[in-house]
Design a protein around this motif. Structure first.
Motif, PDB file in Angstrom:
ATOM      1  N   SER A  49     -98.212  73.378  16.827  1.00  0.00           N
ATOM      2  CA  SER A  49     -98.100  72.286  17.842  1.00  0.00           C
ATOM      3  C   SER A  49     -96.518  71.852  17.985  1.00  0.00           C
ATOM      4  O   SER A  49     -96.274  71.406  19.090  1.00  0.00           O
ATOM      5  CB  SER A  49     -98.833  70.884  17.429  1.00  0.00           C
ATOM      6  OG  SER A  49    -100.406  71.261  17.430  1.00  0.00           O
ATOM      7  N   LEU A  50     -95.946  71.946  16.788  1.00  0.00           N
ATOM      8  CA  LEU A  50     -94.493  71.768  16.751  1.00  0.00           C
ATOM      9  C   LEU A  50     -93.569  72.850  17.566  1.00  0.00           C
ATOM     10  O   LEU A  50     -92.685  72.399  18.194  1.00  0.00           O
ATOM     11  CB  LEU A  50     -93.872  71.875  15.441  1.00  0.00           C
ATOM     12  CG  LEU A  50     -94.324  70.675  14.350  1.00  0.00           C
ATOM     13  CD1 LEU A  50     -93.734  70.746  13.247  1.00  0.00           C
ATOM     14  CD2 LEU A  50     -93.907  69.311  14.984  1.00  0.00           C
ATOM     15  N   VAL A  51     -94.282  73.813  18.084  1.00  0.00           N
ATOM     16  CA  VAL A  51     -93.825  74.832  18.959  1.00  0.00           C
ATOM     17  C   VAL A  51     -93.412  74.102  20.325  1.00  0.00           C
ATOM     18  O   VAL A  51     -92.088  74.386  20.961  1.00  0.00           O
ATOM     19  CB  VAL A  51     -94.261  76.132  19.170  1.00  0.00           C
ATOM     20  CG1 VAL A  51     -93.800  76.939  20.179  1.00  0.00           C
ATOM     21  CG2 VAL A  51     -94.439  77.010  17.789  1.00  0.00           C
ATOM     22  N   THR A  52     -94.248  73.363  20.608  1.00  0.00           N
ATOM     23  CA  THR A  52     -93.910  72.663  21.951  1.00  0.00           C
ATOM     24  C   THR A  52     -92.588  71.620  21.838  1.00  0.00           C
ATOM     25  O   THR A  52     -91.877  71.726  22.939  1.00  0.00           O
ATOM     26  CB  THR A  52     -95.210  71.861  22.183  1.00  0.00           C
ATOM     27  OG1 THR A  52     -96.291  72.492  22.170  1.00  0.00           O
ATOM     28  CG2 THR A  52     -95.037  71.290  23.787  1.00  0.00           C
ATOM     29  N   ILE A  53     -92.506  71.068  20.870  1.00  0.00           N
ATOM     30  CA  ILE A  53     -91.296  70.174  20.796  1.00  0.00           C
ATOM     31  C   ILE A  53     -90.206  70.949  20.875  1.00  0.00           C
ATOM     32  O   ILE A  53     -88.915  70.847  21.450  1.00  0.00           O
ATOM     33  CB  ILE A  53     -91.160  69.600  19.273  1.00  0.00           C
ATOM     34  CG1 ILE A  53     -92.752  68.610  19.237  1.00  0.00           C
ATOM     35  CG2 ILE A  53     -90.114  68.571  19.061  1.00  0.00           C
ATOM     36  CD1 ILE A  53     -92.676  67.896  17.924  1.00  0.00           C
ATOM     37  N   SER A  54     -90.083  72.297  20.386  1.00  0.00           N
ATOM     38  CA  SER A  54     -88.881  73.045  20.438  1.00  0.00           C
ATOM     39  C   SER A  54     -88.434  73.503  21.884  1.00  0.00           C
ATOM     40  O   SER A  54     -87.233  73.401  21.981  1.00  0.00           O
ATOM     41  CB  SER A  54     -88.938  74.272  19.554  1.00  0.00           C
ATOM     42  OG  SER A  54     -89.792  75.299  20.121  1.00  0.00           O
ATOM     43  N   HIS A  55     -89.380  73.556  22.521  1.00  0.00           N
ATOM     44  CA  HIS A  55     -88.974  73.830  24.121  1.00  0.00           C
ATOM     45  C   HIS A  55     -88.698  72.521  24.659  1.00  0.00           C
ATOM     46  O   HIS A  55     -88.158  72.758  25.649  1.00  0.00           O
ATOM     47  CB  HIS A  55     -90.214  74.424  24.609  1.00  0.00           C
ATOM     48  CG  HIS A  55     -90.629  75.802  24.100  1.00  0.00           C
ATOM     49  ND1 HIS A  55     -89.707  77.026  24.308  1.00  0.00           N
ATOM     50  CD2 HIS A  55     -91.566  76.409  23.443  1.00  0.00           C
ATOM     51  CE1 HIS A  55     -90.126  77.970  23.893  1.00  0.00           C
ATOM     52  NE2 HIS A  55     -91.231  77.552  23.361  1.00  0.00           N
ATOM     53  N   VAL A  56     -89.246  71.382  24.319  1.00  0.00           N
ATOM     54  CA  VAL A  56     -88.983  69.990  24.716  1.00  0.00           C
ATOM     55  C   VAL A  56     -87.482  69.807  24.659  1.00  0.00           C
ATOM     56  O   VAL A  56     -86.677  69.500  25.500  1.00  0.00           O
ATOM     57  CB  VAL A  56     -89.645  68.857  24.192  1.00  0.00           C
ATOM     58  CG1 VAL A  56     -89.141  67.506  24.632  1.00  0.00           C
ATOM     59  CG2 VAL A  56     -91.389  68.995  24.869  1.00  0.00           C
ATOM     60  N   ILE A  57     -86.794  70.343  23.238  1.00  0.00           N
ATOM     61  CA  ILE A  57     -85.392  69.944  23.032  1.00  0.00           C
ATOM     62  C   ILE A  57     -84.735  70.701  23.971  1.00  0.00           C
ATOM     63  O   ILE A  57     -83.445  70.145  24.322  1.00  0.00           O
ATOM     64  CB  ILE A  57     -85.313  70.315  21.476  1.00  0.00           C
ATOM     65  CG1 ILE A  57     -86.113  69.448  20.785  1.00  0.00           C
ATOM     66  CG2 ILE A  57     -83.866  70.368  21.299  1.00  0.00           C
ATOM     67  CD1 ILE A  57     -85.956  69.776  19.177  1.00  0.00           C
ATOM     68  N   ILE A  58     -85.090  72.211  24.080  1.00  0.00           N
ATOM     69  CA  ILE A  58     -84.360  72.955  24.973  1.00  0.00           C
ATOM     70  C   ILE A  58     -84.205  72.342  26.368  1.00  0.00           C
ATOM     71  O   ILE A  58     -83.030  72.348  26.799  1.00  0.00           O
ATOM     72  CB  ILE A  58     -84.616  74.380  24.953  1.00  0.00           C
ATOM     73  CG1 ILE A  58     -84.488  75.004  23.542  1.00  0.00           C
ATOM     74  CG2 ILE A  58     -84.014  75.369  25.820  1.00  0.00           C
ATOM     75  CD1 ILE A  58     -85.035  76.338  23.229  1.00  0.00           C
ATOM     76  N   ASN A  59     -85.261  72.275  26.833  1.00  0.00           N
ATOM     77  CA  ASN A  59     -85.344  71.889  28.493  1.00  0.00           C
ATOM     78  C   ASN A  59     -84.696  70.238  28.702  1.00  0.00           C
ATOM     79  O   ASN A  59     -84.124  70.305  29.590  1.00  0.00           O
ATOM     80  CB  ASN A  59     -86.796  71.774  28.821  1.00  0.00           C
ATOM     81  CG  ASN A  59     -87.538  73.284  29.025  1.00  0.00           C
ATOM     82  OD1 ASN A  59     -87.092  73.972  29.376  1.00  0.00           O
ATOM     83  ND2 ASN A  59     -88.916  73.245  28.505  1.00  0.00           N
ATOM     84  N   GLY A  60     -84.755  69.555  27.732  1.00  0.00           N
ATOM     85  CA  GLY A  60     -84.124  68.216  27.518  1.00  0.00           C
ATOM     86  C   GLY A  60     -82.703  68.408  27.674  1.00  0.00           C
ATOM     87  O   GLY A  60     -82.032  67.654  28.253  1.00  0.00           O
ATOM     88  N   THR A  61     -82.143  69.435  26.948  1.00  0.00           N
ATOM     89  CA  THR A  61     -80.733  69.543  26.769  1.00  0.00           C
ATOM     90  C   THR A  61     -80.358  70.354  28.306  1.00  0.00           C
ATOM     91  O   THR A  61     -79.286  69.919  28.866  1.00  0.00           O
ATOM     92  CB  THR A  61     -80.322  70.714  25.585  1.00  0.00           C
ATOM     93  OG1 THR A  61     -80.781  69.932  24.663  1.00  0.00           O
ATOM     94  CG2 THR A  61     -78.915  70.582  25.640  1.00  0.00           C
ATOM     95  N   LEU A  62     -80.897  71.232  28.740  1.00  0.00           N
ATOM     96  CA  LEU A  62     -80.743  71.935  29.822  1.00  0.00           C
ATOM     97  C   LEU A  62     -80.875  70.839  31.244  1.00  0.00           C
ATOM     98  O   LEU A  62     -79.710  71.128  32.112  1.00  0.00           O
ATOM     99  CB  LEU A  62     -81.568  72.831  30.278  1.00  0.00           C
ATOM    100  CG  LEU A  62     -81.716  74.291  29.208  1.00  0.00           C
ATOM    101  CD1 LEU A  62     -82.849  75.061  29.601  1.00  0.00           C
ATOM    102  CD2 LEU A  62     -80.381  74.760  29.226  1.00  0.00           C
ATOM    103  N   ALA A  63     -81.484  70.072  31.064  1.00  0.00           N
ATOM    104  CA  ALA A  63     -81.816  69.042  32.313  1.00  0.00           C
ATOM    105  C   ALA A  63     -80.469  68.155  32.426  1.00  0.00           C
ATOM    106  O   ALA A  63     -80.456  67.561  33.343  1.00  0.00           O
ATOM    107  CB  ALA A  63     -83.004  68.129  32.078  1.00  0.00           C
ATOM    108  N   ARG A  64     -79.650  67.955  31.455  1.00  0.00           N
ATOM    109  CA  ARG A  64     -78.555  67.266  31.301  1.00  0.00           C
ATOM    110  C   ARG A  64     -77.245  68.122  31.610  1.00  0.00           C
ATOM    111  O   ARG A  64     -76.155  67.653  31.544  1.00  0.00           O
ATOM    112  CB  ARG A  64     -78.174  66.629  29.993  1.00  0.00           C
ATOM    113  CG  ARG A  64     -79.244  65.778  29.656  1.00  0.00           C
ATOM    114  CD  ARG A  64     -79.275  65.232  28.179  1.00  0.00           C
ATOM    115  NE  ARG A  64     -80.276  63.997  28.241  1.00  0.00           N
ATOM    116  CZ  ARG A  64     -81.551  64.083  27.787  1.00  0.00           C
ATOM    117  NH1 ARG A  64     -82.109  65.197  27.865  1.00  0.00           N
ATOM    118  NH2 ARG A  64     -82.188  62.962  27.625  1.00  0.00           N
TER     119      ARG A  64
END
Length: 450
Positions: A29-44
């Motif tokens: 389940s934590l794998v999902t969070i790692s991609h959220v971190i990346i996508n959140g960074t890219l979105a900025r």
């Protein structure tokens, strides 16, 4: 003799299974969070559309190669029971990762790669450079992912699953810190920055797995006389069908997107399916490790493994029913995922048809676990091929009768495909019960009531 031999059947407590399984589920389940971190960074980024798109396209190729690396976890967890068998799996890992790296270098640093991204994946000329740059970093993520999975197999087979959660937690911390530093200094301007964040996290997780895995390997016997894995060909016979099944499965996603793209209101159809599928993946995170319960405990107590699977297989279904048929689903999609309007309604509709998926997927993983335990991984190639064929047929039928069906077209077709794969795997499993594995005689696997 079975791959994981036991001289006698020992009772396994439900608590033992719980303590083994929960860390695996948490790490998934934590794998999902790692991609959220990346996508959140890219979105900025100053130009987020180009940055996110270049990273996402590069990830689509990365995902194919990583499938080849991830199944090393199942291979090692099933076959490596002494230093000799671990060495055999390690050799396979070296050959595999070397081949992946060589092919990735060709794609990343030659005109072949440019042709692949532009002609096969349809990348526009202004996006080609950023996409290639991102992939040149992501290809090394595959290598460390393979190393991680090799040693995680040893960790899992020795019931030290908490280290998977620890490794994932450390990975997330490192990625979050690095993301903060990048944003603080204004370095977020290219898609490859997200790839570097991903690489840093994977290196850390691999390091944790290697350190713990090596400690376990030191305590293994040099050669266990009761363990039948003695030749490289036995490892290849186990791994190659898994590899084939994984590569066959790659066809499903582009087939669904292609059909949805030709449906009425294609953008809504593709987006609603993607949203529903992301929710489905989050709910099925725990179920994706049921095969490890089978591999490590089935021979000791088949009844308790069957009962444990029955209980945990119902949880994703209950959760999905609650999301799809109650105000909770509307709140989750609106408040957490920012979905509204027609897209919200179509996403909820797709989720309702994914309930079929949740009913069958845990049992597919259960049957596949038994197949891996018994060395009959070739069956998984046939069952996966059946999934692909039926999914494509279902896609064409559903879009013919419901051309404006939206995301439910993909959800229903994929659910029917998984149902078919489960039934095929079960039929083949019963057919091969009395077949010898690696030339050794074995008993029936259902003799303890699975």
């Amino acid at each position: 003799m079975k791959i994981q031999q036991s001289t006698e059947r020992n009772s396994v407590s439900f608590r033992t299974l719980f303590n083994f399984f929960i860390p695996l589920g948490i790490s998934a389940s934590l794998v999902t969070i790692s991609h959220v971190i990346i996508n959140g960074t890219l979105a900025r980024a100053p130009n987020p559309a180009v940055v996110i798109a270049s990273y996402s396209v590069a990830m689509s190729l990365f995902a194919i190669f990583e499938r080849c690396a991830v199944i090393l976890r199942q291979t090692c967890a099933t076959l490596a029971r002494d230093k000799h068998s671990f060495k055999l799996v390690s050799r396979l890992t070296v050959y595999l990762l070397s081949a992946i790296l060589l092919l990735s270098l060709i794609i990343g640093y030659s005109s072949i790669g440019e042709l692949f991204f532009s002609q096969i994946l349809g990348v526009k000329e202004h996006m080609l450079g950023p996409t290639m740059s991102a992939y040149r970093v992501l290809m090394f993520v595959t290598i460390f992912s393979g190393i991680r999975c090799l040693f995680q197999g040893v960790i899992i087979s020795n019931l030290r699953t908490k280290w998977l959660t620890i490794g994932m937690a450390v990975r997330l911390i490192v990625m979050a810190i690095l993301s903060w530093v990048i944003l603080k200094n204004g370095w977020m301007n290219h898609g490859y920055v997200g790839a570097y964040i991903f690489l840093s996290g994977m290196v850390i997780e691999a390091l944790v797995s290697v350190v713990e895995g090596r400690q376990i390997i030191k305590k293994m016997p040099t050669k266990n006389s009761d363990h039948p894995i003695v030749h490289r060909s036995q490892v290849n016979k186990f791994y190659l069908p898994l590899l084939l099944a994984s590569l066959i499965a790659v066809i499903i996603s582009p087939a669904i997107n292609a059909v949805l793209g030709s449906s009425g209101k294609a953008e809504i159809a593709i987006a609603s399916y993607a949203i529903a599928f992301s929710v489905l993946n989050l709910l099925l995170g725990f179920s994706s490790y049921i095969h490890q319960i089978v591999i490590n405990f089935y021979e000791k107590d088949a009844k308790i493994v069957h009962r444990f699977t029955l209980i945990f297989s119902l949880i994703p279904t209950f959760l999905l029913v609650g999301i799809a048929y109650s105000p909770l689903g509307v709140w989750v999609l609106q408040s957490i995922m920012g979905v509204s309007g027609e897209l919200l309604n179509q996403s909820l509709l797709a989720l309702k048809f994914f309930i079929i998926f949740t009913l069958f997927f845990p049992w597919l993983d259960y049957v596949n676990g038994v197949l891996m335990l018994k060395g009959q991984t070739k069956v998984m190639s046939f069952s996966q091929a059946g999934n692909v064929i039926v999914t494509i047929i279902a896609l064409l039928c559903v879009i013919f009768f419901l051309p404006n069906g939206g995301g439910l077209i993909g959800a229903l077709a994929q659910s029917i495909g998984v149902m078919t794969e489960t039934l095929i795997a079960l039929i083949f499993l019963r057919r091969f019960l009395n077949k010898p594995i690696f030339g050794f005689k074995k008993k029936k696997i259902f003799q303890q009531g699975a």
